[in-house]
Motif scaffolding. Structure first.
Motif, mmCIF file in Angstrom:
data_model
loop_
_atom_site.group_PDB
_atom_site.id
_atom_site.type_symbol
_atom_site.label_atom_id
_atom_site.label_comp_id
_atom_site.label_asym_id
_atom_site.label_seq_id
_atom_site.Cartn_x
_atom_site.Cartn_y
_atom_site.Cartn_z
ATOM 1 N N PHE A 4 12.683 47.373 -11.975
ATOM 2 C CA PHE A 4 13.283 46.523 -10.818
ATOM 3 C C PHE A 4 14.776 46.352 -11.413
ATOM 4 O O PHE A 4 15.514 46.617 -10.610
ATOM 5 C CB PHE A 4 12.780 45.077 -10.759
ATOM 6 N N MET A 56 20.904 39.861 -6.342
ATOM 7 C CA MET A 56 19.291 39.775 -5.600
ATOM 8 C C MET A 56 19.670 39.639 -3.790
ATOM 9 O O MET A 56 19.141 40.472 -3.058
ATOM 10 C CB MET A 56 18.478 38.692 -5.924
ATOM 11 N N MET A 61 19.034 42.538 -0.964
ATOM 12 C CA MET A 61 17.715 42.142 -0.398
ATOM 13 C C MET A 61 16.832 43.195 0.378
ATOM 14 O O MET A 61 15.889 43.446 0.006
ATOM 15 C CB MET A 61 17.856 40.978 0.546
ATOM 16 N N TYR A 89 14.390 32.028 -2.975
ATOM 17 C CA TYR A 89 14.139 33.667 -2.773
ATOM 18 C C TYR A 89 14.160 34.273 -4.132
ATOM 19 O O TYR A 89 13.306 35.210 -4.350
ATOM 20 C CB TYR A 89 15.387 34.061 -1.887
ATOM 21 N N MET A 90 15.064 33.902 -4.980
ATOM 22 C CA MET A 90 14.887 34.618 -6.229
ATOM 23 C C MET A 90 13.806 34.172 -7.108
ATOM 24 O O MET A 90 13.304 35.096 -7.704
ATOM 25 C CB MET A 90 16.254 33.801 -7.126
ATOM 26 N N GLU A 114 21.271 36.008 -8.929
ATOM 27 C CA GLU A 114 20.978 35.450 -7.813
ATOM 28 C C GLU A 114 21.907 36.106 -6.567
ATOM 29 O O GLU A 114 21.217 36.625 -5.660
ATOM 30 C CB GLU A 114 21.259 33.742 -7.631
ATOM 31 N N PHE A 133 9.575 46.683 -2.908
ATOM 32 C CA PHE A 133 8.040 45.925 -2.963
ATOM 33 C C PHE A 133 7.412 46.629 -2.025
ATOM 34 O O PHE A 133 6.116 46.835 -2.301
ATOM 35 C CB PHE A 133 8.388 44.681 -2.612
ATOM 36 N N VAL A 169 11.014 36.366 -5.781
ATOM 37 C CA VAL A 169 11.255 37.706 -6.102
ATOM 38 C C VAL A 169 10.646 38.042 -7.691
ATOM 39 O O VAL A 169 9.849 38.927 -7.764
ATOM 40 C CB VAL A 169 12.762 38.289 -6.315
ATOM 41 N N ARG A 173 6.966 37.666 -7.614
ATOM 42 C CA ARG A 173 6.271 39.039 -7.064
ATOM 43 C C ARG A 173 6.341 39.911 -7.965
ATOM 44 O O ARG A 173 5.501 40.643 -7.996
ATOM 45 C CB ARG A 173 6.886 39.257 -5.781
ATOM 46 N N LEU A 174 7.395 40.098 -9.017
ATOM 47 C CA LEU A 174 7.267 41.007 -10.108
ATOM 48 C C LEU A 174 6.181 40.918 -10.785
ATOM 49 O O LEU A 174 5.486 41.824 -11.434
ATOM 50 C CB LEU A 174 8.916 40.910 -10.640
ATOM 51 N N ILE A 198 15.445 45.383 -2.211
ATOM 52 C CA ILE A 198 14.288 44.912 -2.810
ATOM 53 C C ILE A 198 13.087 44.704 -2.117
ATOM 54 O O ILE A 198 12.040 44.989 -2.567
ATOM 55 C CB ILE A 198 14.576 43.457 -3.270
ATOM 56 N N GLU A 199 13.237 44.558 -0.910
ATOM 57 C CA GLU A 199 12.052 44.310 0.224
ATOM 58 C C GLU A 199 11.308 45.515 0.220
ATOM 59 O O GLU A 199 10.235 45.986 0.434
ATOM 60 C CB GLU A 199 12.459 43.524 1.147
#
Length: 431
Positions: free
Chosen positions: A221, A20, A24, A403-404, A17, A31, A407, A410-411, A27-28
């Motif tokens: 990822f 991530m 952030m 949020y975790m 967590e 994606f 993520v 979405r993966l 990560i965004e």
């Protein structure tokens, strides 16, 4: 509200967590770049399991029901995501034909259909319902528990288009997972958008293909974050030519189960996890929590009782099980009111729109919770205050935990995009 998680505020999941949150922006952006190359499924729900030492998707649904379990506060996000999705596919869209499951007497499912109608109507579409049920020969009114109604209408097929009487849609949305096969009436449509595509249905789709794609996504990822992909990826194996009615259970299945259990034991030893590993054996196609069993010892497969054999032999719409996926069991240590719980994340297009906890008081931490007796407690994704808070202590903040979950959800959705590309019968093949 975050349910009680029976783990200390240290260890892999909280480190994950923290990583991530710190990553952030990266990560965004990651994606964003992936979505430039791949098309997300139209809508998706993902079942997650949080074991405290790992967080992983265990099922990804491309025809999600359960939209009725999203709170009214989540609807603005859903409508906004629906607008974005429709604009991308067919900006001039006016009419949407929604085709639900055939089991139209289930009041919970009907409430889900009503919620979908509400979302897409608010997104600026005229929404009507067409039924694959051949006994529906005229408009049929169905009563909902809240006093509202839905009207199911018979489908009308012309040479190249599908619609209703006096209703010609440019977009057709399936909320029917095609477990029983692909109806002829849906085939050969060349002038309309059919969402999701036919090869996303269980007549074609296989869970093992999805988790093969997810393994690829998880590795990418994990490389981005500099972590072990196992922390977000359930290991799996596949076994063909299964016959659960045979008195001598497929020997290959026992070997595969024992091999996977040994792999999990090695990972547990590496991370100092004092748990007894287990695997989930489930039909490689199908949904609704059917054709699933927990196996803690490969020897148990040699002596399955008749009830278990019958349960494992067929899935939805009477489809026979001949191939199974053996998936690393991820226990859930989340609880609500002393009942085990698992988060389910809902997405429309590329956007997380909300979700809920599936809760079951009569099931254990290593069992399937998608079973009669389960209940649903909404997640808190949609409130404006629920943006992640990077400074909060890991495991203690509602937004950070969610949020975790978003993520990892979405993966799994990205893996579904990979999967649909790989299985698209109309895709161009280059030598």
């Amino acid at each position: 509200m975050v349910p009680h998680l029976i783990t200390a505020l240290t260890g892999p999941i909280n480190e994950l967590e923290q990583r991530m949150l710190e990553s952030m922006p990266a990560i965004e952006r990651w994606f964003r770049l992936e979505w430039m190359e791949h098309t997300p499924p139209f809508y998706t729900s993902v079942d997650l399991r949080n074991a405290g030492f790992k967080l992983a998707p265990v099922d990804t649904n491309l025809y999600p029901g359960g939209f009725n379990n999203l709170t009214p506060e989540m609807l603005p996000l859903a409508v906004q995501a629906a607008m974005a999705a429709i604009e991308k596919i067919c900006p001039e869209a006016k009419n949407l034909l929604l085709i639900p499951e055939r089991h139209t007497r289930n009041s919970f499912y009907l409430t889900n259909v009503a919620r979908l109608v509400e979302i897409f109507s608010a997104a600026g579409l005229n929404v009507r319902l067409g039924s694959l049920d051949e006994t529906i020969t005229e408009p049929t009114v169905l009563n909902l528990p809240d006093g509202n109604t839905l009207t199911l209408e018979p489908l009308v097929r012309t040479k190249r288009r599908l619609g209703l009487k006096h209703f010609d849609p440019c977009t057709i949305l399936l909320n029917n997972d095609l477990s029983a096969g692909i109806p002829e009436i849906l085939q050969g449509l060349h002038e309309q958008y059919l969402l999701p595509p036919l090869h996303a249905g269980w007549a074609v789709r296989r869970k093992s293909q999805h988790f093969q794609a997810y393994e690829e996504v998880a590795k990418k990822f994990a490389k981005l974050l500099g972590m072990d992909p196992w922390l977000i990826n359930p290991m799996y194996a596949v076994c063909d030519d299964i016959n659960f009615q045979d008195d001598t259970i497929n020997e290959n299945l026992q070997v595969q189960v024992e091999t996977l259990l040994n792999k999990i034991r090695r990972k547990y030893k590496e991370y100092g996890i004092n748990e007894k590993p287990f695997v989930i054996v489930k039909a490689d196609n199908g949904t609704y929590g059917m054709g699933i069993m927990t196996v803690r010892d490969a020897k148990d497969l040699a002596d399955l009782n008749r009830r278990t054999r019958n349960k494992m032999s067929v899935v939805k719409d009477g489809q026979e099980v001949t191939r199974v996926i053996i998936q690393e069991g991820v226990p859930t240590y989340e609880q609500i009111n002393d009942a085990v719980a698992e988060p389910v994340v809902y997405m429309l297009d590329r956007y997380v729109i909300g979700g809920f906890y599936r809760v079951h008081a009569d099931r254990g931490i290593d069992e399937n919770l998608n079973a009669p007796g389960s209940s649903f407690v909404p997640l808190g994704f949609a409130e404006p205050s629920h943006l992640p808070k990077p400074g909060a202590k890991p495991g203690a903040s509602v937004p950070n935990r969610f949020y975790m979950y978003g993520v990892v959800g979405r993966l799994a959705m990205l893996a579904a995009a990979y999967e649909l590309e790989a299985t698209d019968p109309n895709a161009e093949v280059y030598d």
